[in-house]
Design a protein around this motif. Structure first.
Motif, short mmCIF file in Angstrom:
data_model
loop_
_atom_site.label_atom_id
_atom_site.label_comp_id
_atom_site.label_asym_id
_atom_site.label_seq_id
_atom_site.Cartn_x
_atom_site.Cartn_y
_atom_site.Cartn_z
N GLY A 65 0.75 -1.13 -0.01
CA GLY A 65 -0.01 0.06 0.03
C GLY A 65 1.02 1.17 0.10
N LEU A 66 2.08 1.27 1.02
CA LEU A 66 2.81 2.45 1.18
C LEU A 66 3.56 2.47 -0.44
CD1 LEU A 66 4.67 2.35 4.44
CD2 LEU A 66 2.70 3.91 3.57
N PRO A 87 2.71 -1.52 -9.27
CA PRO A 87 2.52 -3.01 -8.79
C PRO A 87 3.24 -3.95 -9.60
CG PRO A 87 0.62 -1.92 -9.14
CD PRO A 87 1.44 -1.05 -9.59
N GLY A 88 3.60 -3.89 -10.63
CA GLY A 88 4.26 -4.74 -11.42
C GLY A 88 5.86 -4.64 -11.06
N LEU A 134 10.01 -8.37 -5.86
CA LEU A 134 9.58 -9.31 -4.85
C LEU A 134 10.16 -11.12 -5.38
CD1 LEU A 134 6.22 -8.56 -3.45
CD2 LEU A 134 8.28 -8.10 -2.43
N ILE A 135 10.18 -11.15 -6.65
CA ILE A 135 10.59 -12.21 -7.10
C ILE A 135 12.15 -12.29 -7.04
CG2 ILE A 135 10.82 -13.57 -9.39
CD1 ILE A 135 7.85 -12.67 -9.76
N MET A 170 2.47 -12.93 -11.76
CA MET A 170 1.75 -13.50 -10.86
C MET A 170 1.95 -15.07 -10.83
SD MET A 170 0.14 -11.43 -9.27
CE MET A 170 -0.63 -12.27 -8.16
N GLU A 171 1.96 -16.06 -11.69
CA GLU A 171 2.48 -17.15 -11.81
C GLU A 171 3.43 -17.14 -11.08
OE1 GLU A 171 0.56 -18.86 -16.07
OE2 GLU A 171 2.67 -18.23 -15.88
N VAL A 172 4.71 -16.88 -11.54
CA VAL A 172 5.93 -17.05 -10.59
C VAL A 172 5.86 -16.76 -9.22
CG1 VAL A 172 8.37 -16.24 -10.57
CG2 VAL A 172 7.41 -16.98 -12.81
#
Ligand code: SF4
Length: 233
Positions: free
Chosen positions: A65-66, A74-75, A81-82, A175-177
């Motif tokens: 959110g921050l 988001p992408g 993150l990945i 998303m899948e990963v």
């Protein structure tokens, strides 16, 4: 409710102060996370991964959110993150012998004219060379990997239950990963992710050098053929 007992009053004040301190502490940590994420994304390096990962597990929703609030897409965040997961899993992945690793490729990498049939173990490539999988899969298998072309994530679970690999490489869209890596974390499997460069359901594209970089981790360079490049025919 009004407390007349001074001891109870003091206890409630203390409780309020502790709660406020915890909220401020978590908020401070979240801000620090966002600064580290933003700097990592801009520099292309993952900064303090060992610090980021545990707090992100605890506060992912809030940190997301921050990040959105300060304009991180988001992408971009998902990609980060990945990369963070990959970075944290690299040494565990490296320690797993290649015979105990598996690669899961999405069916969307195939040619739209692919003649492969669906089997209980995914799509069986016949090497027709209409897409790059035909050349890449034998090379990956030559390194010792078990390779699957899968039509959906349920196949991953089924093949993991059947063959019990200790580490897997998953290729797919963002998303899948991300979901695959979360599943790996839940079931105690070492997971590495490679994100496709073109999304969609048909004839997607992956950077094969990204795959090569991941699948050769921990493999003795002398056992990798000089011309090893899974993208070249
Ligand atoms: S090379 Fe394999 S995966 Fe690619 S189109 Fe031919 S049979 Fe399908």
């Amino acid at each position: 409710m009004i407390f007349t007992d001074p001891t109870l009053q003091n206890l409630m004040i203390l409780l309020g102060e502790v709660t406020l301190f915890i909220i401020l502490f978590l908020f401070g940590i979240a801000i620090l996370m966002v600064v580290l994420i933003g700097t990592s994304i801009r520099s292309g390096k993952v900064i303090f991964p060992a610090l980021l990962r545990p707090f992100l597990v605890l506060m992912e929703g809030f940190v997301k959110g921050l990040c959105a609030f300060i304009g991180i897409e988001p992408g971009e965040l998902l990609k980060f993150l990945i990369r963070l997961d990959n970075r944290m899993n690299t040494s565990a992945f490296s320690a797993v012998p290649v015979a105990e690793r598996a690669i899961f490729l999405p069916q969307c990498l195939r040619s739209s004219k692919c003649p492969a049939h669906l089997t209980p173990e995914g799509l069986a490539c016949v090497g027709c060379r209409r897409c790059e999988l035909g050349a890449a899969i034998p090379k990956m298998e030559g390194l010792g990997y078990r390779v699957f072309i899968i039509p959906g994530s349920t196949f991953i679970k089924r093949m993991v239950q059947k063959y019990r690999p200790k580490a897997i490489v998953g290729v797919g869209c963002l998303m899948e990963v991300k979901e695959g890596l979360e599943m790996c974390n839940r079931i105690g499997l070492v997971g590495m992710g490679v994100v496709t460069v073109k999304d969609g359901c048909v004839e997607t594209i992956v950077n094969w050098h990204d795959i090569c970089e991941v699948i050769t981790i921990g493999i003795d360079p002398s056992s990798i053929p000089d011309d090893f490049d899974v993208s070249s025919n």
